[in-house]
Design a protein around this motif. Sequence first.
Motif, mmCIF file in Angstrom:
data_model
loop_
_atom_site.group_PDB
_atom_site.id
_atom_site.type_symbol
_atom_site.label_atom_id
_atom_site.label_comp_id
_atom_site.label_asym_id
_atom_site.label_seq_id
_atom_site.Cartn_x
_atom_site.Cartn_y
_atom_site.Cartn_z
ATOM 1 N N TYR A 1 -0.274 -6.406 -8.777
ATOM 2 C CA TYR A 1 -0.544 -5.526 -7.637
ATOM 3 C C TYR A 1 -2.034 -5.236 -7.563
ATOM 4 O O TYR A 1 -2.735 -5.242 -8.573
ATOM 5 N N ALA B 1 1.084 -6.204 -2.914
ATOM 6 C CA ALA B 1 1.666 -7.141 -3.877
ATOM 7 C C ALA B 1 0.761 -8.362 -3.981
ATOM 8 O O ALA B 1 -0.174 -8.532 -3.195
ATOM 9 N N ALA C 1 3.033 -2.675 -0.409
ATOM 10 C CA ALA C 1 3.908 -2.198 -1.477
ATOM 11 C C ALA C 1 4.004 -0.677 -1.490
ATOM 12 O O ALA C 1 5.091 -0.124 -1.642
ATOM 13 N N HIS D 1 9.639 -2.652 -3.619
ATOM 14 C CA HIS D 1 8.694 -2.408 -4.716
ATOM 15 C C HIS D 1 8.933 -1.071 -5.414
ATOM 16 O O HIS D 1 8.091 -0.621 -6.196
#
Length: 172
Positions: free
Chosen positions: A72, A89, A95, A118
């Motif tokens: 990430y 992401a 995310a 996520h």
Amino acid sequence: MARHVVTAADEATVRTLAENTTACDIPLKVFVPVPTLKAWLPPGWALPDGHAALMAARPGAVEAPPRLPDGYRLHRWDRAGVTRAVVRAADGSFAARGQIAVTGPAAVVDQVETHPAHQRRGLGRVVRGTLAEAATEEGRTLYEAVGRQVVAPMSAAAREAADSDSMPTPAR
């Protein structure tokens, strides 16, 4: 995005803001229950489903600094007194996100969300921790704690879009 946040349960202030707000994209947030806000608003205002609350940390409940999980990327920027954080992401998709505005000794965190794909990876804690770093020392403790308690209900409303048939004719 502009918004009105009324921190005191003041009917006169809410009515004045509602009567003078004509744009549909400026939400009005007030620390009162939904039925109270609904009663204070003139026609043409809608309250979205769901609820929110002003939350505060329990004293002494401090979490460890958040760590971004592998794969990430965190992006943080400041503009017009608002700090925003977005986690993406590895493929660049959204995310998690959130934003904070510091107002004197307090800070208001808003729009914190994690994409369902996520969740349960600590991304919300990463966003909250990033935003807490942007807050003043006084407001920061509100957002660094794991435990929260409800301080007040918070209701939101926004002007409904006007139909073209019901638009008033401008005065000449």
